[in-house]
Each structure stands twice: as C-alpha cells, then as structure tokens.
Design a protein around this motif. Structure first.
Motif, short mmCIF file in Angstrom:
data_model
loop_
_atom_site.label_atom_id
_atom_site.label_comp_id
_atom_site.label_asym_id
_atom_site.label_seq_id
_atom_site.Cartn_x
_atom_site.Cartn_y
_atom_site.Cartn_z
N LEU A 1 10.00 2.00 -7.74
CA LEU A 1 8.65 2.54 -7.84
C LEU A 1 8.28 3.35 -6.59
CD1 LEU A 1 6.78 -0.51 -9.39
CD2 LEU A 1 7.45 1.60 -10.53
N LEU A 2 8.68 2.88 -5.42
CA LEU A 2 8.38 3.62 -4.20
C LEU A 2 9.13 4.95 -4.17
CD1 LEU A 2 8.46 0.74 -1.56
CD2 LEU A 2 6.45 1.90 -2.51
N LEU A 3 10.34 4.96 -4.70
CA LEU A 3 11.11 6.20 -4.75
C LEU A 3 10.43 7.23 -5.63
CD1 LEU A 3 13.71 7.67 -3.91
CD2 LEU A 3 14.82 6.66 -5.92
N MET A 4 9.90 6.79 -6.77
CA MET A 4 9.18 7.71 -7.64
C MET A 4 7.87 8.16 -7.02
SD MET A 4 9.79 6.14 -11.44
CE MET A 4 8.80 7.46 -12.13
N ALA A 5 7.21 7.26 -6.29
CA ALA A 5 5.92 7.60 -5.70
C ALA A 5 6.03 8.68 -4.63
CB ALA A 5 5.27 6.35 -5.10
N ARG A 6 7.23 8.88 -4.09
CA ARG A 6 7.41 9.89 -3.05
C ARG A 6 7.56 11.31 -3.62
NH1 ARG A 6 11.31 5.96 -1.04
NH2 ARG A 6 10.35 4.69 0.61
N ARG A 7 7.68 11.43 -4.92
CA ARG A 7 7.92 12.74 -5.54
C ARG A 7 6.65 13.25 -6.21
NH1 ARG A 7 13.53 13.93 -6.23
NH2 ARG A 7 14.83 12.24 -5.38
N ARG A 8 6.27 14.45 -5.87
CA ARG A 8 5.02 15.02 -6.38
C ARG A 8 5.09 15.30 -7.87
NH1 ARG A 8 3.55 19.52 -1.67
NH2 ARG A 8 3.36 18.01 0.07
N LEU A 9 6.29 15.58 -8.39
CA LEU A 9 6.42 15.87 -9.80
C LEU A 9 5.95 14.71 -10.66
CD1 LEU A 9 7.42 17.62 -12.15
CD2 LEU A 9 9.71 16.67 -11.79
N TYR A 10 6.27 13.50 -10.25
CA TYR A 10 5.87 12.33 -11.02
C TYR A 10 4.36 12.11 -10.96
CZ TYR A 10 10.87 11.45 -10.97
OH TYR A 10 12.23 11.56 -11.12
N TRP A 11 3.75 12.44 -9.83
CA TRP A 11 2.29 12.35 -9.76
C TRP A 11 1.64 13.36 -10.70
CZ3 TRP A 11 -0.05 8.33 -7.90
CH2 TRP A 11 0.54 7.57 -6.89
N GLY A 12 2.26 14.54 -10.84
CA GLY A 12 1.74 15.52 -11.78
C GLY A 12 1.83 15.03 -13.21
N LEU A 13 2.94 14.37 -13.56
CA LEU A 13 3.08 13.83 -14.91
C LEU A 13 2.11 12.68 -15.15
CD1 LEU A 13 6.97 13.92 -15.24
CD2 LEU A 13 5.32 15.42 -16.36
N PHE A 14 1.88 11.86 -14.13
CA PHE A 14 0.89 10.80 -14.27
C PHE A 14 -0.52 11.39 -14.44
CE2 PHE A 14 3.83 7.44 -12.79
CZ PHE A 14 3.44 6.45 -13.68
N ALA A 15 -0.75 12.54 -13.85
CA ALA A 15 -2.04 13.20 -14.05
C ALA A 15 -2.22 13.59 -15.52
CB ALA A 15 -2.15 14.43 -13.16
N LEU A 16 -1.15 14.03 -16.17
CA LEU A 16 -1.22 14.33 -17.60
C LEU A 16 -1.47 13.06 -18.42
CD1 LEU A 16 1.70 16.92 -18.01
CD2 LEU A 16 -0.76 17.36 -17.92
N VAL A 17 -0.85 11.96 -18.00
CA VAL A 17 -1.10 10.68 -18.67
C VAL A 17 -2.58 10.31 -18.57
CG1 VAL A 17 -0.66 8.19 -18.53
CG2 VAL A 17 1.25 9.80 -18.40
N LEU A 18 -3.15 10.47 -17.38
CA LEU A 18 -4.58 10.18 -17.21
C LEU A 18 -5.45 11.13 -18.01
CD1 LEU A 18 -4.74 9.40 -13.38
CD2 LEU A 18 -4.89 7.78 -15.27
N LEU A 19 -5.00 12.38 -18.16
CA LEU A 19 -5.77 13.34 -18.94
C LEU A 19 -5.86 12.91 -20.40
CD1 LEU A 19 -7.22 16.10 -18.83
CD2 LEU A 19 -5.03 17.16 -19.42
N VAL A 20 -4.74 12.46 -20.96
CA VAL A 20 -4.75 11.97 -22.34
C VAL A 20 -5.65 10.72 -22.45
CG1 VAL A 20 -3.33 11.01 -24.19
CG2 VAL A 20 -2.46 12.91 -22.80
N PHE A 21 -5.54 9.83 -21.47
CA PHE A 21 -6.34 8.62 -21.51
C PHE A 21 -7.84 8.93 -21.44
CE2 PHE A 21 -8.65 5.70 -18.63
CZ PHE A 21 -8.87 4.67 -19.53
#
Length: 311
Positions: free
Chosen positions: A33-53
């Motif tokens: 999880l920490l490895l993914m948290a260091r990458r901005r691309l995954y934060w952008g995809l989580f932003a799309l998840v929040l947008l749908v929510f």
C-alpha cells in the motif's frame, strides 16, 4: 568477565516479541500500500473512484430531496425543466437505497478498479519476479503462500477502499435520508450483501492480479491482458448474445459480468431484474468465478514453488 563486557558495551536484553510468518504477510501488505501511495498515477485513479462515488452520493440525495423542495419544474440555464425529466436519469440508476443502487455502484466503480489493478499488478508483484527479488523474500522466515497472501491482502485493501467502503457509506446515507430506524433494521441484509459482494471481488481479483503479474510481469503486457479479459471478452459476449441472439450462457465469457451476477446474488436481487437481459443463472456465474480462483491458485502454486530460495 562476560558481565563486565556487557556493562562496558552497554548491551541490553531482548524485550521484543517474535512474530510469526502471518505478521510478515501483513507487513508485506502494508508495504504494498505504501508503494502505491508514492505514485501520483494511483492517486489520480482514486480521484476517479471518488468522482463516481460522489455522483451516487449526491444523486441519491437529490432523488430524495428534489420532490419535496421544488415545484413541478426547475430552472436550468434559464430554461424550465420538468422535475420528472430532471430526475429521470437518476432514477434509471435506482438511487433509492435498494439493492440495485449498490449493484450499480459496484458496476461503475469497476471500470476504474480494473485499470487501477492492471497498473498495480506489475508494480507490486511483477517486479519481484522481473528483478529477482522473490528469492530474497523467501529467504526470510516466511512461506511461499505467506508471500502470496501478503500481496493479495494489499491488493484486496485497494479493492475494498474503491468499492466496498463507498457502498457502505451509501448505505448509511440511504438510512439518513429515510426513516433511519426502519431502514437500518429492515435492510441489514443489504449491508451483508455489500460486504459479500466486496469479499467476492477481493478474493477473485486479488488472485487474478497476482497470477497475471507473475505471468507477464511488466506493465504494458499486464494492461493488454486485462483489457482482453475485461473489455474484449465483454464485447464478444455482448455481440454473441445481443447481436446473434445466442444462448445467454455465452455471457459467461465476461468475467466482470460473472462477478456482477454473484454480487447481485449476495444482494438478493431477482434475476429477472438484472440488466442487460438475458443473463445466465447465478450458479453458473458462481461456478466460473470459483473456477478462475482455483485456476489462479494452481498456477501460483506451480510458479512460486519453482523459485529457488537463496540461503
């Protein structure tokens, strides 16, 4: 003499607690999880998840609020639009706190989750095989299946943050918009169905991510394989069933549709109300999902056991 040496070197006795291999799996999940948290691309995809929510969150609120607060029409860009037309699209998504509400949320969140997992698989698992890091992990006092479990736990946490957690929040909101005492008590089965749907996605997709990453290892092939499984097979199944009017069992080629059907079974939805129609039986979709999980486990057993441990 040893006591004097310990005093001079200021040795301190060991007061820690030895942890088992299971704790190593949890630590591996945390590091993933920490490895993914260091990458901005995954934060952008989580932003799309929040947008749908947030679309579902505010849409459910609007469906409950608009009829009692406005008249027969609302003003949009200077044009009066009938309330029935304004809420028609929202009603198609069944934003009323029923089982279809959560089924639709899982369905639309899945588009982003598939892309997220396709990119994460090569980073969390594929690089361990590509760069030869796996023998280093297995040289520690952990087993091969503890390694697989740790990676699956990390991927499962991502899946639940993107799907199950938003669905639980949506269930809580639905109760606040209605008579909360009656809704919460009468719809505990919906909450159990949401958790069951999330568990099905967690088990199947985490195993599939790890197995695919072990197979192709790099990001681009991983994305291509996942697009083939979740996009091309879906298009093929839809073309055969809807275009050629073939048997609905051909939809079993679409893995995401199979997961959706199993999830709707967890939510106790009538099969006749699942869209699009026709659909295979729930038990057939569940059999395909179980087969995929078993196949991934067998493949991982063969590949992970083939790794030579150093030391």
């Amino acid at each position: 003499m040893p006591a004097q040496t310990d005093t001079l070197l200021r040795y301190r006795p060991w007061r820690g607690t030895l942890r088992g291999p299971g704790w190593a799996a949890l630590a591996m999940a945390r590091s993933s999880l920490l490895l993914m948290a260091r990458r901005r691309l995954y934060w952008g995809l989580f932003a799309l998840v929040l947008l749908v929510f947030f679309f579902f969150f505010y849409g459910q609120y609007l469906v409950a609020w608009i009829p009692g607060q406005v008249g027969d029409s609302v003003l949009v860009a200077g044009v009066k639009v009938p309330v029935t037309n304004f809420t028609k699209f929202l009603e198609r998504l069944n934003l009323n706190g029923t089982a279809h509400t959560f089924g639709n949320l899982f369905w639309f969140e899945g588009y982003v989750v598939v892309i997220l997992l396709a990119l994460a698989g090569s980073v969390l698992v594929g690089n361990d095989f590509h760069h030869g890091s796996l023998p280093f992990y297995l040289a520690k006092p952990i087993g091969r299946w503890h390694y697989v479990l740790g990676k699956c736990l990390g991927i499962g946490a991502v899946i639940n943050l993107a799907t199950t957690a938003p669905a639980v929040v949506l269930w809580l909101e639905a109760g606040l918009l209605n008579d909360w005492k009656t809704y919460y008590l009468d719809n505990l089965n919906l909450l159990a169905g949401v958790l069951g749907y999330g568990l099905v996605l967690t088990v199947c997709l985490s195993l599939l991510v790890v197995a695919t990453a072990v197979w192709v290892r790099q990001t681009v092939p991983m994305v291509m394989v996942w697009m083939g499984v979740f996009v091309l097979m879906r298009m093929l199944a839809g073309w055969v069933v809807d275009g050629l009017r073939a048997d609905p069992e051909w939809r079993l080629l679409d893995l995401w549709n199979n997961l959706y059907l199993v999830g709707m079974w967890c939510l106790q939805v009538d099969p006749a109300t699942v869209r699009p129609q026709p659909q295979p039986a729930y038990w057939q979709a569940a059999a395909v999902v179980v087969g995929v999980c078993v196949g991934c486990c067998l493949y991982l057993r063969r590949r992970v056991q083939a790794v030579e441990v150093i030391g």
